[in-house]
Design an enzyme around this catalytic site. Structure first.
Site, PDB file in Angstrom:
ATOM      1  N   ASP A  18       0.826  -1.206   0.000  1.00  0.00           N
ATOM      2  CA  ASP A  18       0.000   0.000   0.000  1.00  0.00           C
ATOM      3  C   ASP A  18       0.857   1.253   0.000  1.00  0.00           C
ATOM      4  OD1 ASP A  18      -2.227  -1.641   0.208  1.00  0.00           O
ATOM      5  OD2 ASP A  18      -2.081  -1.689   2.390  1.00  0.00           O
ATOM      6  N   HIS A  41       6.270  21.220   4.584  1.00  0.00           N
ATOM      7  CA  HIS A  41       5.011  21.492   3.885  1.00  0.00           C
ATOM      8  C   HIS A  41       4.149  20.243   3.930  1.00  0.00           C
ATOM      9  CE1 HIS A  41       7.571  19.721   0.771  1.00  0.00           C
ATOM     10  NE2 HIS A  41       6.494  19.454   0.077  1.00  0.00           N
ATOM     11  N   ASP A 164      16.558  21.400  -2.797  1.00  0.00           N
ATOM     12  CA  ASP A 164      15.649  20.554  -3.604  1.00  0.00           C
ATOM     13  C   ASP A 164      16.198  20.314  -5.011  1.00  0.00           C
ATOM     14  OD1 ASP A 164      13.500  19.443  -4.992  1.00  0.00           O
ATOM     15  OD2 ASP A 164      12.146  21.138  -4.658  1.00  0.00           O
ATOM     16  N   HIS A 338       8.460  22.528  -8.448  1.00  0.00           N
ATOM     17  CA  HIS A 338       9.883  22.457  -8.108  1.00  0.00           C
ATOM     18  C   HIS A 338      10.729  23.322  -9.050  1.00  0.00           C
ATOM     19  CE1 HIS A 338       9.319  19.072  -5.301  1.00  0.00           C
ATOM     20  NE2 HIS A 338       8.371  18.697  -6.142  1.00  0.00           N
TER      21      HIS A 338
HETATM   22 ZN   LIG Z   1       8.606  16.541  -1.968  1.00  0.00          ZN
HETATM   23 ZN   LIG Z   2       6.305  18.926  -2.074  1.00  0.00          ZN
END
Ligand SMILES: [Zn+2]
Ligand SMILES: [Zn+2]
Length: 524
Positions: A18, A41, A164, A338
């Protein structure tokens, strides 16, 4: 201090799984040292595992009010709210948490109210970007706080940046979320008079806002479909982050007499998730909506790697039912959350870190991000590409690797977790099937009392292969007799081995397949 606690959704080869959690061994072993978790977030890959970790450990969670609201659902469902305290922090707030001096800096992303986090430490400032893009015209006007980040950089400087990398191999600049609003408006114009069904991430409040704005502009009533969409819309409206007037919002079961051209449904399932509201519509299994040639379906999303197949299957189903389907391959109905290369370069040039560790994304993306930093003049030995579980230490001498901790995956199926061994078995069962051989022998004489009986699922279709199964049984019987001929007494493990080998060889020689062979030997 934990920074996010997320989960992954399974790949197609993780059969029956799952969801996938990180291995929490290291955290369990260090439970008494955990001060809390900062949730950057509200996406599932950042907060989705809290409801699992909180079963074993207890700690407070810090984040924006919306992030905590989104995280709260799962924690509450798991009955674990009493194991944590959800502590909201505001934009630009600086707060001491245990020994940590943390500052929460606004960033733009595909869910509102995300944070970059600055840790002010005796070794200088460590900046973690969170998931971010540099959207200069965000829907809510809340910009990535580049001035503050610039001030950190030009003040004492940023000692270490973690940033990121998701779109590090994508050239150019991401599109502003606001541009999607104009595209949606045009689509609603083109499709006037038809029923419009849209799908997007339930946490993408700004996208939901823009869909609702376009719908209302053309006199439509908005109806949410899917549990998470309903919950998130309610949460965001309560928090004043989503503006849909009461009269323009209804429940899906209250649409009743509205003409198709006056309706806009906002649904979950934009990633083609098999049991989602959209997938059920595509397979004519929805209890709410029946798709007809009068419908326009807008997928305001882009498939996450691994979901392409499911998404195209859903699109195919919708088209088969006659719907007009608009997706990111046809029209600009999606913008990424992003930063792409040009934004990452801007971010690097503003932060000017002494040390850099690309984070978030596949290994390829982090490597691309590392190279990007080097093309901008960063020394190669000041950029470290890490893997899950790697430990780093920041000291007077700089940033250095210092070993690693367990960091595998935990595969969750139902309530419990399953290991690699179980997944391997499932793969064999899925690809080759199973053959069970049942035989009862007299341990004294070696006579076969019942069987061998050969039962299979997935090797051959038994009703059409009786001869083959009989032959398999004869082969096993011969092997058992042979075993007793060679030795007077044969223990049960050896007999099982004999049966497995005989059956396995027969199956492979006759059909060139390798199903799972399960010998069941009983002695009397
Ligand atoms: Zn992420
Ligand atoms: Zn995110």
């Amino acid at each position: 201090m934990l920074l996010d606690c997320g989960l992954m959704f399974p790949d197609a080869d993780m059969l029956g799984v799952d969801l996938v959690l990180p291995d929490f061994t290291y955290l369990r072993e260090n439970a008494d040292r955990i001060e809390g978790c900062i949730a950057t977030h509200g996406h599932e890959d950042h907060v989705g595992a809290l409801s699992y970790l909180l079963r074993d450990l207890s700690f407070p969670v810090y984040g924006s009010a919306l992030t905590l609201g989104l995280a709260r659902n799962r924690i509450e469902e798991a009955g674990l709210l009493d194991r944590t305290e959800l502590i909201p922090v505001g934009d630009g707030e600086r707060r001491r948490i245990g020994v940590f001096d943390c500052e929460f800096i606004p960033v733009t992303h595909s869910v509102p109210h995300g944070f970059a986090t600055a840790f002010h430490t005796p070794q200088g400032t460590i900046l973690h970007s969170g998931d971010f893009k540099l959207d200069l015209t965000p829907v809510d006007g809340r910009l990535t706080d580049l001035p503050r980040i610039g001030a950190l950089s030009s003040g004492d400087g940023i000692r270490l940046l973690l940033s990121d990398s998701t779109n590090a191999d994508d050239p150019g600049h991401s599109r502003s979320e606001r541009e999607i609003g104009a595209v949606l408006y045009d689509l609603f114009h083109q499709h006037e008079g038809r029923r419009i069904i849209t799908a997007c991430f339930a946490s993408h409040i700004h996208r939901i806002q823009q869909i609702a704005d376009a719908a209302i502009a053309f006199g439509r009533t908005v109806a949410t479909l899917g549990l998470s969409m309903k919950k998130n819309v309610r949460l965001a409206r309560e928090m004043g982050l989503l503006h849909i007037p009461d009269h323009a919002l209804r429940d899906i079961d209250e649409l009743g007499d509205l003409e198709p051209g006056r309706v806009c449904v906002i649904s979950t399932g934009s990633q083609g998730e098999p049991m989602s509201a959209l997938a059920l519509m595509a397979s004519s299994d929805s209890r709410w909506l029946e798709i007809t040639p009068e419908d326009t379906v807008i997928l305001s999303s882009h498939p996450i790697p691994g979901n392409e197949f499911n998404v195209s299957k859903v699109i195919d189903g919708l088209v088969r039912l006659g719907a007009d389907v608009v997706h990111s391959g046809i029209s600009d109905v999606h913008a990424t959350g992003h930063a792409k290369q040009e934004e990452l370069k801007t971010f690097l040039s503003i932060t000017r870190p002494e040390w850099f560790v690309p984070v978030h994304g596949e290994y390829t993306h982090m490597t691309h991000h590392a190279r990007l930093a080097q093309t901008m003049g960063m020394a190669a030995d000041h950029v470290l590409v890490c893997e899950d579980g790697d430990q780093l230490q920041l000291t007077d001498k700089g940033l250095a690797r210092s070993g690693s901790v367990p960091a595998g995956y935990l595969f969750v199926d139902g309530l419990g977790d399953v290991g690699q061994g179980v997944l391997r078995d499932r793969r064999v069962l899925a690809e080759e099937g199973v053959v069970v051989v049942v035989v009862t022998v007299d341990s004294g004489s070696g006579a076969i009392l019942t069987g061998p009986e050969v039962i299979t699922r997935g090797w051959v279709y038994a009703p059409e292969a009786e001869d083959l199964l009989d032959e398999a049984a004869d082969t096993v019987a011969a092997a058992v007799k042979e075993a007793f001929n060679q030795e007077a007494t044969v223990d049960i493990e050896s007999l099982q081995r004999v049966v497995r080998r005989a059956a396995g060889r027969f199956v492979n020689e006759r059909t060139k397949r390798r199903p799972m062979i399960v010998p069941v030997v009983m002695e009397v």
